[in-house]
Design a protein around this motif. Structure first.
Motif, PDB file in Angstrom:
ATOM      1  N   ASN A  30       0.841  -1.190   0.000  1.00 47.82           N
ATOM      2  CA  ASN A  30       0.000   0.000   0.000  1.00 47.82           C
ATOM      3  C   ASN A  30       0.879   1.243   0.000  1.00 47.82           C
ATOM      4  O   ASN A  30       1.868   1.314   0.737  1.00 47.82           O
ATOM      5  CB  ASN A  30      -0.919  -0.008   1.223  1.00 47.82           C
ATOM      6  CG  ASN A  30      -1.976   1.077   1.181  1.00 47.82           C
ATOM      7  OD1 ASN A  30      -1.684   2.257   1.325  1.00 47.82           O
ATOM      8  ND2 ASN A  30      -3.215   0.661   1.002  1.00 47.82           N
ATOM      9  N   GLN A  31       0.535   2.220  -0.827  1.00 47.78           N
ATOM     10  CA  GLN A  31       1.360   3.419  -0.946  1.00 47.78           C
ATOM     11  C   GLN A  31       1.278   4.315   0.295  1.00 47.78           C
ATOM     12  O   GLN A  31       2.238   5.001   0.628  1.00 47.78           O
ATOM     13  CB  GLN A  31       0.928   4.232  -2.173  1.00 47.78           C
ATOM     14  CG  GLN A  31       1.377   3.640  -3.497  1.00 47.78           C
ATOM     15  CD  GLN A  31       1.062   4.567  -4.656  1.00 47.78           C
ATOM     16  OE1 GLN A  31       0.170   5.404  -4.559  1.00 47.78           O
ATOM     17  NE2 GLN A  31       1.810   4.434  -5.743  1.00 47.78           N
ATOM     18  N   VAL A  35       1.117  -2.236   6.154  1.00 44.52           N
ATOM     19  CA  VAL A  35       0.126  -3.293   6.332  1.00 44.52           C
ATOM     20  C   VAL A  35       0.632  -4.305   7.353  1.00 44.52           C
ATOM     21  O   VAL A  35       1.724  -4.864   7.200  1.00 44.52           O
ATOM     22  CB  VAL A  35      -0.185  -3.988   4.991  1.00 44.52           C
ATOM     23  CG1 VAL A  35      -1.237  -5.069   5.192  1.00 44.52           C
ATOM     24  CG2 VAL A  35      -0.648  -2.968   3.969  1.00 44.52           C
ATOM     25  N   ASN A  78      -4.260  -1.719   8.002  1.00 43.15           N
ATOM     26  CA  ASN A  78      -3.454  -0.678   7.366  1.00 43.15           C
ATOM     27  C   ASN A  78      -3.214   0.401   8.410  1.00 43.15           C
ATOM     28  O   ASN A  78      -4.167   1.028   8.880  1.00 43.15           O
ATOM     29  CB  ASN A  78      -4.175  -0.089   6.153  1.00 43.15           C
ATOM     30  CG  ASN A  78      -4.247  -1.061   4.986  1.00 43.15           C
ATOM     31  OD1 ASN A  78      -3.894  -2.216   5.120  1.00 43.15           O
ATOM     32  ND2 ASN A  78      -4.711  -0.577   3.850  1.00 43.15           N
ATOM     33  N   LYS A  86       2.898   6.298   6.284  1.00 43.04           N
ATOM     34  CA  LYS A  86       3.347   4.924   6.511  1.00 43.04           C
ATOM     35  C   LYS A  86       4.717   4.917   7.164  1.00 43.04           C
ATOM     36  O   LYS A  86       5.493   5.875   7.067  1.00 43.04           O
ATOM     37  CB  LYS A  86       3.371   4.147   5.193  1.00 43.04           C
ATOM     38  CG  LYS A  86       4.425   4.636   4.206  1.00 43.04           C
ATOM     39  CD  LYS A  86       4.255   3.960   2.849  1.00 43.04           C
ATOM     40  CE  LYS A  86       4.438   2.460   2.919  1.00 43.04           C
ATOM     41  NZ  LYS A  86       4.315   1.817   1.608  1.00 43.04           N
ATOM     42  N   GLU A 295     -10.273   6.002   6.463  1.00 40.40           N
ATOM     43  CA  GLU A 295      -9.415   6.815   5.613  1.00 40.40           C
ATOM     44  C   GLU A 295      -9.966   8.218   5.395  1.00 40.40           C
ATOM     45  O   GLU A 295      -9.259   9.088   4.917  1.00 40.40           O
ATOM     46  CB  GLU A 295      -9.193   6.106   4.275  1.00 40.40           C
ATOM     47  CG  GLU A 295      -8.354   4.834   4.419  1.00 40.40           C
ATOM     48  CD  GLU A 295      -7.945   4.248   3.091  1.00 40.40           C
ATOM     49  OE1 GLU A 295      -8.755   4.347   2.140  1.00 40.40           O
ATOM     50  OE2 GLU A 295      -6.828   3.700   2.991  1.00 40.40           O
ATOM     51  N   VAL A 454      -5.627  -5.806   1.139  1.00 41.34           N
ATOM     52  CA  VAL A 454      -4.821  -4.609   1.282  1.00 41.34           C
ATOM     53  C   VAL A 454      -5.243  -3.525   0.312  1.00 41.34           C
ATOM     54  O   VAL A 454      -5.289  -2.338   0.642  1.00 41.34           O
ATOM     55  CB  VAL A 454      -3.332  -4.962   1.070  1.00 41.34           C
ATOM     56  CG1 VAL A 454      -2.491  -3.704   0.990  1.00 41.34           C
ATOM     57  CG2 VAL A 454      -2.846  -5.855   2.191  1.00 41.34           C
ATOM     58  N   ASN A 455      -5.603  -3.923  -0.907  1.00 40.10           N
ATOM     59  CA  ASN A 455      -5.857  -2.929  -1.939  1.00 40.10           C
ATOM     60  C   ASN A 455      -7.335  -2.623  -2.177  1.00 40.10           C
ATOM     61  O   ASN A 455      -7.673  -1.784  -2.992  1.00 40.10           O
ATOM     62  CB  ASN A 455      -5.243  -3.410  -3.263  1.00 40.10           C
ATOM     63  CG  ASN A 455      -3.733  -3.508  -3.157  1.00 40.10           C
ATOM     64  OD1 ASN A 455      -3.083  -2.576  -2.709  1.00 40.10           O
ATOM     65  ND2 ASN A 455      -3.178  -4.641  -3.572  1.00 40.10           N
TER      66      ASN A 455
END
Length: 463
Positions: A30-31, A35, A78, A86, A295, A454-455
């Motif tokens: 993940n950008q 994770v 996440n 991150k 988010e 994750v995505n």
């Protein structure tokens, strides 16, 4: 043939040792977040222990997927650091992985689902734990800390929460001269007597509680339990009339899957998922599946739960109680008002002196967190004026002059505070220093690949 509880306990301990949780930290999938993937053999309160570890590390959960079937579980989170980004440092990532593995390891506190203990506790000889519950009022923490100072009790760690006119505190103290736990029964009795007198000065109706012991608990978990037991979830008339500030909590039954589904929509804040799962666990509910999306500024949580006996929520009264408890768990950790942080050398009576200055300048403390490390004290306070409004800037400037601008700093003013981290992640042995409407929500996913979890972009169902 009847098998004793002890035989089941021993068997499950061996099973856990043979199947330790697998912890994988992926910084490439993940950008915008790191994770954390954990899977392994299920045990009662595993999810809570995992969230407790993430909370101790002050990680911010942006997304979560929770799933457990039978004897196994799979959870994905996440997470970001306090800056909302991150994690980049490899050493920090390794420390986080090691800490989670240690927290969930076979030697961590183990509980059989049919034997529900009231709290996690480990016998400690380092300090004494004091638990207080009573009616909140201006200057209460100042009076409590002054009594402890007079009794030569040095405050090592403490946390104070207030909600719905009630206050709860967990304070860890040591003997000022010996630097260890207080064990003299007469002295402990004196501490209880004097603190009870302070609490009862403003509590003639609801009563007050004082407990002193050598057992050290996870402070935040214990505060949730204390305030729930004190019925601090009940709303005042003012709160009932102001529905706009309340979180949205619903509980419905998913009859085809035999679950109750809890959905939460509210403004996001740090440690929110931990507080909700902690409350459900203390109410003896188990979270089997869940999706969390935090988010955006408003968080969405969908949790599939059953009672520890395997049944869903089965009455309107029970449904209302679950909603009340979750709403209270969300609100009692919200820091309303101005946030002040004091960093200075620790000494006996420091908290008493600082809170006395606050009291003399008509500041009311709504939340407080005190910790000490290597001779340094870090004390964080959420304050407002005597009427519950914002503190005047001139008052704050005057207080900063009294205490010292280099020691006391203003962090922010917000009802939903930004996260604050300690200087180092905790690495100690214990966590502190470690009839219903029928609705059919979207079925949960039983099998899913790590990458798709994750995505994925989770969109809440229409209820």
């Amino acid at each position: 043939m009847n098998i004793s509880w002890h035989s089941d306990y021993d068997y499950m301990k061996v099973f856990r040792r043979m199947n330790p949780p697998r912890v994988v930290i992926d910084n490439e999938a993940n950008q915008n977040a790191t994770v954390v993937k954990v899977d392994g053999a299920q045990k009662y309160r595993m999810l809570l222990e995992l969230l407790q570890a993430l909370t101790d590390l002050n990680l911010i959960i942006k997304k979560a997927y929770i799933s457990s079937d039978g004897e196994w579980f799979m959870d994905v989170f996440n997470v970001t650091g306090r800056d909302g980004k991150k994690l980049r440092d490899s050493i920090t990532i390794n420390v986080i992985g090691d800490y989670i593995r240690k927290s969930l390891g076979a030697d961590s506190w183990f509980h059989h689902p049919t034997w529900l203990r009231y709290m996690d506790a480990a016998l400690s000889t380092d300090c004494t734990s004091i638990e207080l519950t009573g009616t909140d009022r201006p200057g209460l923490l100042s009076e409590v800390s002054a009594v402890l100072t007079d009794l030569k009790c040095n405050i090592v760690n403490a946390e104070v929460w207030t909600h719905n006119t009630r206050a709860a505190a967990v304070i860890h103290v040591t003997d000022e001269s010996a630097g260890s736990a207080i064990t003299d029964p007469e002295r402990i009795s004196k501490i209880k007597e004097l603190l009870y007198t302070v609490l009862m000065a403003s509590d003639k109706v609801h009563g007050a509680k004082v407990a002193v012991s050598g057992e050290i608990t996870h402070i935040k978990r214990r505060l949730h339990q204390m305030m729930s037991a004190d019925q601090a979830y009940e709303r005042s008339d003012k709160d009932l009339s102001d529905v706009n500030v309340r979180p949205s909590v619903t509980v419905i039954n998913c009859y085809d899957k035999d679950y109750s589904v809890v959905t939460v929509r509210c403004k996001d804040r740090p440690k929110l998922l931990f507080d909700i799962v902690c409350t459900l666990t203390d109410m003896k509910y188990i979270v089997f599946h869940g999706n969390v999306d935090a988010e955006s500024p408003e968080v969405y949580q969908e949790l599939y739960i059953r009672h520890a006996d395997g049944s869903p929520v089965n009455s309107e009264a029970e449904r209302q109680q679950v909603i009340q408890f979750i709403e209270a768990a969300i609100e009692r950790r919200v820091s309303e008002g101005l946030k002040l942080e004091l960093c200075t050398s620790d000494r006996l009576g420091l908290l008493a002196d600082v809170t006395r200055i606050f009291r003399e300048n008509s500041l009311t403390i709504t939340r407080a967190e005190i910790s000490t490390r290597a001779g340094q004290a870090i004390e964080t306070f959420s304050v407002c004026d005597a009427t519950g409004n914002t503190v005047d800037a001139k008052t704050i400037d005057f207080i900063c002059q009294l205490i010292g601008h280099t020691n006391l700093r203003v962090k922010h003013y917000s009802k939903y505070p930004t996260p604050s981290l300690p200087q180092d992640p905790p690495v100690t042995a214990y966590h502190e220093t470690r009839a219903l409407p029928e609705v059919h929500p979207r079925p949960f996913i039983r099998t899913i690949s790590w990458n798709s979890v994750v995505n994925c972009v989770y969109s809440p169902p229409s209820l």
